[in-house]
Design an enzyme around this catalytic site. Sequence first.
Site, PDB file in Angstrom:
ATOM      1  N   HIS A  31      -1.617   1.332   7.432  1.00  0.00           N
ATOM      2  CA  HIS A  31      -2.041   1.288   6.040  1.00  0.00           C
ATOM      3  C   HIS A  31      -1.862   2.674   5.439  1.00  0.00           C
ATOM      4  CE1 HIS A  31      -4.528   0.378   2.535  1.00  0.00           C
ATOM      5  NE2 HIS A  31      -5.212   1.479   2.791  1.00  0.00           N
ATOM      6  N   CYS A  35       0.827  -1.216   0.000  1.00  0.00           N
ATOM      7  CA  CYS A  35       0.000   0.000   0.000  1.00  0.00           C
ATOM      8  C   CYS A  35       0.855   1.257   0.000  1.00  0.00           C
ATOM      9  CB  CYS A  35      -0.961  -0.008   1.183  1.00  0.00           C
ATOM     10  SG  CYS A  35      -0.172  -0.149   2.782  1.00  0.00           S
TER      11      CYS A  35
END
Lengths: 322, 1021
Positions: A267, A12
Amino acid sequence: EAIGLYNVGQSCCLNSLLQVFLMNIHFTGILRRITVPPHAAQKKKNVPYQMLLLLEEMQCGKQKAVSPLDLARCLSGYRVKLFVQHDAAQLFLTLWNLLKRQMEKPELIEDLSYLYTICVQEHLACQKCSFETKRNSSMLTLPLPVLNSSSRVLKTLEDCLRYFFHPEELTDHNMCFCEQCGRKTPFLQSMKLVHLPQTLTIHLKRFCFEKSACIYKLSHYLPFPQDLDFNAVLTENQCQADDNEKAAWQYELFAVVAHSGSTSFGHYCAYIRSLTECKWYCFNDSEVCQVSWDDVKCTYGHSNLHWGETAYLLIYMKKHPQ
Amino acid sequence: MAQWQEVQSLANACLEQVHQLYAGAALPMVVRQCLAAWIEDQNWRQAAEPLSSHARMLFHSLLALLGERLGSPGLGDEDFMLKHNLRKARRDLQAEFEECPEKFANVVANLLQEERRILRLGQAGAQRGAAPAPSTPPESDREQQIQRRLAEFHVALQEAERAFRHLEDLQDAFDFCFKVHYLPGEDRTSDPQYAQQVQALQAKLQILDRQRREVLAQLQQLLGRSETLRDFLQQELGAWRERQQRACLGAPADTRLRPLETWFTELGQGLFQLLQLLRALGELRQKVTYERDPLKAETPLLERRLRELLTYLLQRAFVVEQQPSMPNPCKRPLVLRTAGKFSARARLLVRLHDRNHHMEAKIHIDRDPPKIKGFRKFNILTSSSKTLLAGDSPQEGLICDFQYLTLKEQKDSRSGKGSKGAGEGPLAVTEELHLITFTLAYAYCGLELELETSTLPFVIISNNNQLSSAWASVLWFNMLSGDPKDQQFFSAPPLAPWPRLAEVLSWQFESVAERGLGRDHLLMLAEKLFGSKPSPESTVTWPKFSKDSASGFSFWAWLDGILGLLQEHLKQLWKDGLILGFVSRKQEKKLLKGKRTGTFLIRFSESVLGGVTCTWVEHPESGSPAFRAVVPYTAAELASLALPDIIRDYQLLVEENIPENPLRFLYPDTPRDEAFGPYYSQRQEGNLTEQKKYLNRRLIRVSSRQANESWQTEEELVAATENLETLQLQPDGLGTPRPGGLAPLQPRGPGTPQVTSGNLGTLQVMAGSPGMLQPSSPGTLQPRGSGTLQPGPQGPEPPQLLQVGSGVSEMLQPGIGELEPQLVLQLVPEGQGTLQVLPGVLGMLQHMGPGDQGTQQAGTGAVEPQLVLQLVPEGQGPLQVLPGGLGTLQPVAGDTGMLQPGAVEPGLVPEGQGPLPPELRDLEPLPQSPDMQELLESLVEELEPGSGTLATLEAAELMPDMLEAMDGALEGLGPALASSTALLDPRDPFLPQPEDAAVPAVSSLFATDFPPLHIDANDFQ
């Protein structure tokens, strides 16, 4: 339209940075001019080329997301590993340096540097004899502290910038040796802004070391503007630039790389304003959706919420390219 | 609406794009049209993934559906072409995509996506086109955004759930294959088929892994968007809190919680659904996991983020819907009285709960008390916990309603007394702020939380007289505090910027009487506070607002007095803008100067707490205009007579003129009756037969003055009235006309009392001697015209006219023309205004007390209010005390008959008197005096039916009795009233009007039809 990138193993962070690169038409303008490596083996190892391939694949449309697996493999050859958490600021520097190193053509390297490099002048002045040393240096990001020296929260991005360029007195243990005085004296250390690039990357140091080893994330509220005028933020003293240069210091927010989670695990996603459509998109790996400035504002942070998205990298774009 | 339907309803320009889209598309439009709903229902994007088995399934379903359609009778023959096209499409599709259904899935997915893009553009364009038309409801931009986002969130959630189900399918398929082909313990490495199977398994695992990552990305995206929603809702809630705070202060604000409740519930529901989804993902991981399984690390991360978000949302969603308040007429919450009942209500805006789990709510007072010395501690007496009720209908939401709460102060054993001694703590009782905290043990879907919310700080008082200053504290806090929990606010109360204060003051008027303060009002108030025009930077300190009392009361006390008056008596007039209200004297003159004589305005008194007055202008023939104001009326007076009626009936008794109402035009130039007509109280049109027994009566106010009085300000007037008290018992002064008195009005002789215009009600009894009251002939008493009955000084009346009570004029003289209050009771026979029949009676009433008028006239130049009690004939039109009317009022037998003792007496001789001011108590013996009763009776007898004409009033019959009776009565008054009796000497031409004496009678009269009149000595000053 914006195309997502599949997560190919905790990618990510990479995905977010790739989106920031590839949505930047000034960057892709340079990328498209690279020389294609002649051999297949070289192609596999060439980061700019792999990036270009990915861009092509994304731009051929027809799919909502593409997989950056080849590029990821290529990067893993340069110790950018998959299935490893990266720090976006660090990965950005690594990627940029790899690109610069592998672009080969000097004019492209120059363009790339010009597109991203911030020039500052560091001053060190003896407080006893006014002996001064100057040093020019360049940076790819402005690493802004979000707390001041007494660990108080800085209220806005502008405050962080002011604090960053605020002269610092070096006294006591931090005294420097003055050639002229021939002894350690208190110094005043300051930084003056010389040049700002087309694409300006600001790194919010949203972490804090406490009691040596323990690092934790600072998720407090820190608003940043859509339009940023450095002339309004910095004083005359903090700049070392001509009027022409200064006139160009008008910026507009282009992208935000936001982090959610803790320092140990989290994330990344990216909010990017398409330069052609002038619309904001949010890239969560393969998921892309159009958003508004209100969504971007959600990354300001929140003093009571520690797991939500907070802006980590801010990428500003000059309003009037030189 | 389904996508395809929406596409078809697009404008032509957009439809063109749709046609282009389908011109070269592999999916013919005819198929799109025919299977629109089904096509939109499928997840083509997922199916388009490489190696997806889903694509093949979808492709074959589509072909099968087309086949069904072709065979269905619905199409029949009527659309031969359509059938043909469908058949062709089916053949083509089969030929083209049989081998690569993923490609077909991708085509359809892209087509649908492109359709949505065209739709968005088209609808945005349509909206822009429609924007100028005001067809859209006045919903705020933010509200629309929230609703749109909630809808999007819902759609995205459904998509995520669909993706999750797809993931489940994939995992089941993989699991099955895995269990079939992977047999541990069996060495099949040499089996080439096995290697193939493992490879296939590996591929399936790749797909499974990708799908897991996709679902995770979707959930990340969803959470990101819900964070924006959370911020939006929090902002809206913040705005609601501000509105609630303003509404507490009386501002008109929408404090409905329904929209917020709907939004919070929808978002909460979505987030709980997401939580379920995350748990289900965790379960999937339990069944199948592998190295670098993304679910392993990311699901817990997502769950923590989601739980934090939900917790935050729920905590915000617990709000105090109704701030603590006691029932009170001023709508002032946040002021509680010990031992008084109050209520408060909290609501959970997220309307989600488990019916099987009861959640308990509790209240605590001052859970974290500030460290202030002497801070009082309280207990809530009633039960402090309650089960959160869902309400009978889901519409009501989740509320905990605490009603009938009472507070009791904790007795501090150390100090030995409960209440705080003066100076014990740094804060006054009304500056001590208390808080109630609600807590709720919330549990739903495995999430357990303790929610809490606090009320705004409130003030606890022990006595109603602290209410006003307590409210000042509430105003100050809510106007200026940045921290709604700052209980130490009054340790250092901040300054109030004038514009802010002005707004809050305006709300007070708006909430009490539905009309705020105008620019001019506020200007006057500011000048009063600052002594000059305010600037936007002007500030007011807390002590200046609520404590400084140079004028006897603080600014706030003054304003609150006016609010109280408005609330009780002047609401409608204020609301309709008839009261100018806040006008400085300077401004008042400026306004009235250029207006006609008799133009008046109504303003609030600056010197009297809760007083209202009328000021009018008079333009004398020469000289500058004069401005006159009545001594302010307060609630005490207005309770008995409404302001419009006072204005209607207001009389100015001028010696040389007929009594007149000086209030003729409401500023700027509305005729009085036009302005106030709608507010006049209705005359009782009562049933004659039923009410025959009693006369109706009406209270009016009059003032009297002399012609040459000078303008005096109200303050001077107050001073003067104070002097009056000292003057009261100085009979010597009474008989002596004061300098400046009206020489021409003095009685020409004892034998020639005059009826002056004003004395009709006031002085009839004054007849100094029997002779005076003897009309030379009955005929003279019969007014042929109004002129005859108005024997004013200039009047051409014959000397033998009935001139009742020359004393009147004299009485007025010492008062240098100021119109002092008089109490006049007039009995008017039913059906007619035969006023002149009654002088005797009236006079009697006036004599009933010691409060001699002479004393009251003591030199105040201002016009003072008088109380005139008139018994108004039933069914009569406006009774005018104007002399002009008198001429027509002939005594008629039938009318006078109404004046039977039975009717009159109870009023005049009250048996049970209410508490009287000390001065009046002296009078008690009076009404009980039999002589007095006799006197009254005798008077009334004279008026009995049959007497018919005024002849009955002949002195020969009437007066001796009367005077005798009077003498008797007066002697009975006792030593305390010696001075009065002296004054009442009938031979004294300057007989004062002991108006106070009539008070007991009046008070009891009121008991029948009017609310009890509160008699206060001040009323008559």
